[in-house]
Design a protein around this motif. Structure first.
Motif, PDB file in Angstrom:
ATOM      1  N   LYS A 173      17.667 -71.411   1.259  1.00 47.02           N
ATOM      2  CA  LYS A 173      16.834 -71.837   2.084  1.00 47.02           C
ATOM      3  C   LYS A 173      17.522 -71.784   3.613  1.00 47.02           C
ATOM      4  O   LYS A 173      16.793 -71.535   4.626  1.00 47.02           O
ATOM      5  N   PHE A 174      18.754 -72.464   3.785  1.00 47.16           N
ATOM      6  CA  PHE A 174      19.385 -72.247   4.917  1.00 47.16           C
ATOM      7  C   PHE A 174      20.047 -71.041   5.552  1.00 47.16           C
ATOM      8  O   PHE A 174      20.429 -70.959   6.303  1.00 47.16           O
ATOM      9  N   GLY A 175      19.740 -69.719   4.477  1.00 45.49           N
ATOM     10  CA  GLY A 175      20.791 -68.654   4.904  1.00 45.49           C
ATOM     11  C   GLY A 175      19.646 -67.740   5.708  1.00 45.49           C
ATOM     12  O   GLY A 175      18.654 -68.166   6.256  1.00 45.49           O
ATOM     13  N   ASN A 176      20.093 -66.580   5.710  1.00 46.83           N
ATOM     14  CA  ASN A 176      19.248 -65.303   6.402  1.00 46.83           C
ATOM     15  C   ASN A 176      18.315 -64.722   5.516  1.00 46.83           C
ATOM     16  O   ASN A 176      17.699 -63.927   5.772  1.00 46.83           O
ATOM     17  N   HIS A 177      18.196 -64.971   4.226  1.00 46.06           N
ATOM     18  CA  HIS A 177      17.640 -64.484   3.167  1.00 46.06           C
ATOM     19  C   HIS A 177      16.691 -65.545   2.627  1.00 46.06           C
ATOM     20  O   HIS A 177      16.923 -65.612   1.316  1.00 46.06           O
ATOM     21  N   PRO A 178      15.774 -66.590   3.037  1.00 43.82           N
ATOM     22  CA  PRO A 178      15.352 -67.826   2.327  1.00 43.82           C
ATOM     23  C   PRO A 178      14.422 -67.453   1.461  1.00 43.82           C
ATOM     24  O   PRO A 178      14.078 -68.304   0.493  1.00 43.82           O
ATOM     25  N   GLN A 179      14.179 -66.000   1.266  1.00 45.09           N
ATOM     26  CA  GLN A 179      13.077 -65.418   0.032  1.00 45.09           C
ATOM     27  C   GLN A 179      13.694 -65.382  -1.092  1.00 45.09           C
ATOM     28  O   GLN A 179      13.186 -64.986  -2.072  1.00 45.09           O
ATOM     29  N   ALA A 180      15.314 -65.214  -0.928  1.00 45.97           N
ATOM     30  CA  ALA A 180      16.067 -65.152  -2.322  1.00 45.97           C
ATOM     31  C   ALA A 180      15.594 -65.918  -3.522  1.00 45.97           C
ATOM     32  O   ALA A 180      15.348 -67.049  -3.435  1.00 45.97           O
ATOM     33  N   LYS A 181      15.802 -65.457  -4.616  1.00 46.65           N
ATOM     34  CA  LYS A 181      15.909 -66.236  -5.752  1.00 46.65           C
ATOM     35  C   LYS A 181      17.210 -66.914  -6.014  1.00 46.65           C
ATOM     36  O   LYS A 181      18.205 -66.192  -6.289  1.00 46.65           O
ATOM     37  N   GLY A 182      17.029 -68.158  -6.124  1.00 49.42           N
ATOM     38  CA  GLY A 182      18.284 -68.818  -6.180  1.00 49.42           C
ATOM     39  C   GLY A 182      18.724 -68.733  -7.801  1.00 49.42           C
ATOM     40  O   GLY A 182      17.782 -68.900  -8.403  1.00 49.42           O
ATOM     41  N   VAL A 183      19.993 -68.601  -8.198  1.00 46.75           N
ATOM     42  CA  VAL A 183      20.156 -68.427  -9.509  1.00 46.75           C
ATOM     43  C   VAL A 183      20.465 -70.024 -10.058  1.00 46.75           C
ATOM     44  O   VAL A 183      19.753 -70.526 -11.013  1.00 46.75           O
ATOM     45  N   PHE A 184      21.541 -70.591  -9.766  1.00 47.40           N
ATOM     46  CA  PHE A 184      21.763 -72.165 -10.120  1.00 47.40           C
ATOM     47  C   PHE A 184      21.714 -72.051 -11.657  1.00 47.40           C
ATOM     48  O   PHE A 184      21.052 -73.158 -12.282  1.00 47.40           O
ATOM     49  N   ASP A 185      22.280 -71.428 -12.295  1.00 46.97           N
ATOM     50  CA  ASP A 185      22.377 -71.172 -13.892  1.00 46.97           C
ATOM     51  C   ASP A 185      23.195 -72.481 -14.446  1.00 46.97           C
ATOM     52  O   ASP A 185      23.022 -72.975 -15.250  1.00 46.97           O
ATOM     53  N   LEU A 186      24.432 -72.380 -13.617  1.00 53.77           N
ATOM     54  CA  LEU A 186      25.152 -73.667 -13.900  1.00 53.77           C
ATOM     55  C   LEU A 186      25.380 -74.562 -12.620  1.00 53.77           C
ATOM     56  O   LEU A 186      24.851 -73.943 -11.639  1.00 53.77           O
ATOM     57  N   ASP A 187      25.757 -75.591 -12.602  1.00 59.59           N
ATOM     58  CA  ASP A 187      26.399 -76.444 -11.284  1.00 59.59           C
ATOM     59  C   ASP A 187      27.725 -76.142 -11.176  1.00 59.59           C
ATOM     60  O   ASP A 187      28.317 -76.061 -12.129  1.00 59.59           O
ATOM     61  N   SER A 188      27.941 -76.855 -10.015  1.00 55.96           N
ATOM     62  CA  SER A 188      29.621 -76.785  -9.996  1.00 55.96           C
ATOM     63  C   SER A 188      30.434 -77.468 -10.918  1.00 55.96           C
ATOM     64  O   SER A 188      31.594 -76.711 -11.530  1.00 55.96           O
ATOM     65  N   VAL A 189      30.096 -78.675 -11.462  1.00 57.17           N
ATOM     66  CA  VAL A 189      30.885 -79.172 -12.634  1.00 57.17           C
ATOM     67  C   VAL A 189      30.985 -78.340 -13.892  1.00 57.17           C
ATOM     68  O   VAL A 189      31.867 -78.239 -14.677  1.00 57.17           O
ATOM     69  N   GLN A 190      29.934 -77.643 -14.216  1.00 54.30           N
ATOM     70  CA  GLN A 190      29.787 -76.891 -15.267  1.00 54.30           C
ATOM     71  C   GLN A 190      30.607 -75.592 -14.936  1.00 54.30           C
ATOM     72  O   GLN A 190      31.294 -75.221 -16.182  1.00 54.30           O
ATOM     73  N   LEU A 191      30.594 -74.919 -13.913  1.00 48.89           N
ATOM     74  CA  LEU A 191      31.238 -74.052 -13.473  1.00 48.89           C
ATOM     75  C   LEU A 191      32.896 -74.186 -13.509  1.00 48.89           C
ATOM     76  O   LEU A 191      33.855 -73.472 -14.344  1.00 48.89           O
ATOM     77  N   LEU A 192      33.232 -75.586 -13.209  1.00 50.15           N
ATOM     78  CA  LEU A 192      34.784 -76.090 -13.329  1.00 50.15           C
ATOM     79  C   LEU A 192      34.989 -75.993 -14.767  1.00 50.15           C
ATOM     80  O   LEU A 192      36.238 -75.677 -15.017  1.00 50.15           O
ATOM     81  N   ALA A 193      34.255 -76.654 -15.681  1.00 53.45           N
ATOM     82  CA  ALA A 193      34.542 -76.573 -17.168  1.00 53.45           C
ATOM     83  C   ALA A 193      34.516 -75.339 -17.582  1.00 53.45           C
ATOM     84  O   ALA A 193      35.562 -74.902 -18.540  1.00 53.45           O
ATOM     85  N   MET A 194      33.784 -74.379 -17.313  1.00 54.57           N
ATOM     86  CA  MET A 194      33.726 -73.024 -17.820  1.00 54.57           C
ATOM     87  C   MET A 194      35.277 -72.471 -17.317  1.00 54.57           C
ATOM     88  O   MET A 194      35.932 -71.816 -18.160  1.00 54.57           O
TER      89      MET A 194
END
Lengths: 309, 222, 142
Positions: A110-131
């Motif tokens: 929403k803050f960017g220059n393509h606010p119409q984009a579909k956000g992925v957010f499959d993982l969050d930062s904690v899960q990314l770290l663990a991965m």
């Protein structure tokens, strides 16, 4: 081993900086900044489409930095990639010798220059770290074995000033450490007292991970006021007053950053600073110099291309 | 309930350019409760279409009907004869209703009059909020009844993120930070275990990412 | 059929505006004869559908007249009516109908002269608008 990991392992006060890749396909500026920052910082972060504005990709920018003699920290967000793409990028980064990876959830589109984009957010930062940690240990997220595991040095971000409380933010930092973060970069600090309260809470949890405090030299009172309006930012009244009263705001901004770094060094548990000069990288060598952080420690170069030996 | 809101009329007008006889089909289910597609809204829309068409200089017939729920095949079927008298149908059901009516007469154009918005409820008169994203794997038992899928802008499982300030979401200060609320509620209950543990990645295959979903209940099947 | 005067439909609340209209008549105040007063139990009773239907059936303008704010016999009926009228005016714009054809007024039962004045003002306003296109169609078809 990454240079950043060795500086931290040696207990030396680390200095990192940030480079925002350009909104075009010409990477000369990235290389230029890498050459400017490499002598005075231990590693350089490449932001990943920061504030959700499309820019040259952080992985390519990291390669440019590396080729220009720098030590890249690849920022990787969950906003634009699912677990398949994230793992693929981690393998790719390691294959190019990029070990430092800052695992972020990412600024909302929403803050960017393509606010119409579909956000992925499959993982969050904690899960990314663990991965990322799991991959370093030779396992994909699904448990399958990785024949040549990527050598990674994962880090994370934390905002000492966000809600619900400093204690909660410290607990989340500890959670990130448990998940696999080997270093933490914090949000920009102006409010020293607030940061000290946060670090006290971090120490209570046993100082689980080296913390690099975020520093941004303000260019003007207006820039500071702008930051004050962003959720999660906290700007001290004193900094604002000083910037407003300054006859030479840029000089005052550098002085402020230098003073802050000197004060942050004294906060127990702080292992370094991360300087985010956002478009004013030219100021970084002077800030590091005047903070008494030159020269940077010499680290033995070790061959790090490819997977773990 | 399924919360919906009216499509802007010009968008509907675009789709109705060539129509002559329009059937506006209201639904007495969720969309009637949120006052977007019930009987009253259907009558208003039928009048509006007539007025608009008249002003355009080519009068249209527009008639409003309503069934208790368009998402029941029997009720949808019951609209068949009325549909036969029209050349275009505007369904004020949710997307399910539109789809069901389109199946009743596959040869006819059935247009959506609403934008189906979310699974939610009325928090105060005229204010509706999302509460459920129908992900197919409910975790509310662990999150204090506050859904991180529906109510966290970044779908975090280990929140709150660094943009949570004063209990508000960085994406919209009008919106409460779901993780701030989860943290507060679980802490007050003395159930901080879930906050401390590293929540594993969610299995999104039940959330529609595994393809259109279908439930078969043998005990109910004919 | 040609109409010399615009047709104005006035939905008037029983507790105030209808009485005001009555009073205006009782006082022998002169106001344009083109108004059709429809008594409603409360201005809050006037659903958007009624206003749209009036316009569809040939009205050039519609006024909704309720009690003074704070004086609604049913507490908030007139406030609701005002919000509905405002929302409907936005819809009218999308339908290609001048929103100023529809307006909400607040009156007390004692305001006979004000009622006459409003009717005159609305009539004047409607005269200034281009004729409704649907009338042209009707005339062409007649």
């Amino acid at each position: 081993m990454s240079r950043l990991s060795e500086v931290l392992a040696a207990g030396r006060f680390a200095v990192t900086a940030e480079i925002g890749p350009p909104k075009h396909a010409d990477a000369r500026k990235v290389r230029e900044l890498a050459r400017l920052l490499a002598p005075c910082t231990d590693a350089q972060n490449l932001t990943d489409n920061q504030t959700a504005v499309v820019r040259l990709c952080s992985l390519a920018a990291a390669v440019h930095v590396r080729e220009a003699g720098g030590e890249p920290v690849l920022q990787l967000t969950c906003r634009d990639r699912n677990r398949i793409a994230l793992q693929s990028d981690l393998l790719g980064a390691a294959s190019l010798g990029i070990e430092n990876v800052l695992c972020l959830t990412g600024d909302h589109q929403k803050f960017g220059n393509h606010p119409q984009a579909k956000g992925v957010f499959d993982l969050d930062s904690v899960q990314l770290l663990a991965m990322a940690r799991g991959m370093g240990e030779g396992r994909f997220l699904n448990g399958e074995e990785i024949k040549a595991p990527p050598r990674l040095f994962p880090g994370a971000a934390e905002n000492p000033f966000a809600g619900p409380s400093a204690a909660f933010r410290a607990a989340r930092l500890a959670k990130k450490a448990r998940a696999g973060a080997r270093f933490i970069q914090t949000q920009v600090v102006y409010d020293l007292a607030g940061f000290q309260a946060f670090m006290a809470a971090v120490r209570q949890l046993g100082n689980p991970v080296p913390v690099l405090a975020g520093v941004t030299p303000p260019k003007s009172a207006r820039a500071l006021k702008y930051m004050q309006g962003i959720p999660g930012f906290r700007v001290s009244e004193e900094a604002l007053r000083r910037m407003e009263g300054a006859s030479d705001p840029k000089e005052e901004g550098i002085r402020l950053a230098v003073e802050l770094i000197r004060q942050l060094r004294e906060v127990p548990g702080v292992a370094g600073v991360h300087i985010m000069a956002i478009g004013w990288e030219e100021a970084v060598p002077r800030i590091v110099e005047e903070s008494g952080l030159m020269p940077r420690p010499e680290i033995q170069e070790t061959d790090g291309i490819g997977g773990a030996a | 309930m399924i919360v919906a809101q009216a499509k802007p009329f010009p968008e509907l007008a675009q789709m109705l350019q060539d129509a002559r006889r329009v059937l506006v089909a209201g639904c007495g289910g969720c969309v009637a409760v949120c006052q977007a597609g019930g009987e009253q809204e259907a009558r208003i829309l039928a009048e509006a279409i007539r007025l608009w068409a008249g002003e355009q200089g080519r009068p249209m017939e527009a008639r409003a009907v309503v069934v208790p729920r368009q998402c029941e095949p029997e009720w949808a079927q019951s609209l068949g004869p009325a549909m036969d008298e029209a050349d275009v149908v505007v369904s004020l059901g949710c997307g399910v209703g539109v789809g069901f009516l389109a199946e009743v007469r596959p040869g006819m154009r059935v247009l959506p009059g609403l934008n189906t918005s979310f699974g939610g409820g009325t928090v105060s008169p005229g204010v509706f909020e999302e509460r459920c994203r129908m992900c197919g794997d409910c975790v509310l038992g662990r999150t204090g009844g506050i859904c991180p899928v529906a109510r966290c802008a970044k779908n975090l499982w280990n929140g709150p993120c660094g943009g949570s300030a004063d209990g508000r979401c960085e994406v919209d200060p009008q919106v409460s930070c779901a993780w701030h609320q989860i943290a507060q509620r679980l802490t007050a209950r003395g159930e901080t275990g879930f906050l401390e543990e590293i929540a594993p990645p969610k299995d999104w295959s039940t959330a529609g990412d595994g393809g259109p979903r279908r439930i078969v209940r043998e005990d109910l099947a004919s | 059929m040609t109409r010399s005067e615009p047709l104005l439909v006035a939905f008037c609340c029983y507790w105030c505006a209808y009485a005001a209209a009555d009073l205006a008549g009782g006082m022998r105040l002169s106001y344009p004869p083109n108004v059709r007063v429809v008594e409603v139990p409360c201005s809050g009773r006037v659903e958007p559908e009624l206003i749209l239907r009036a316009l569809n059936e040939g009205a050039d303008g519609v006024m909704v007249a309720g009690c003074l704010e704070g004086d609604c016999h049913y507490q908030r009926g007139n406030l609701r009516a005002r919000r509905r009228v405002e929302r409907l005016r936005r819809l009218l714009e999308e339908l290609g109908v001048e929103p100023e054809r529809v307006e909400m007024f607040n009156l007390s039962a004692a305001m006979g002269p004000r009622f006459a004045q409003i009717v005159a003002e609305m009539t004047e306003r409607l005269r200034g608008l281009p004729p409704r296109k649907f009338q042209a169609v009707e005339e062409a078809g007649a």
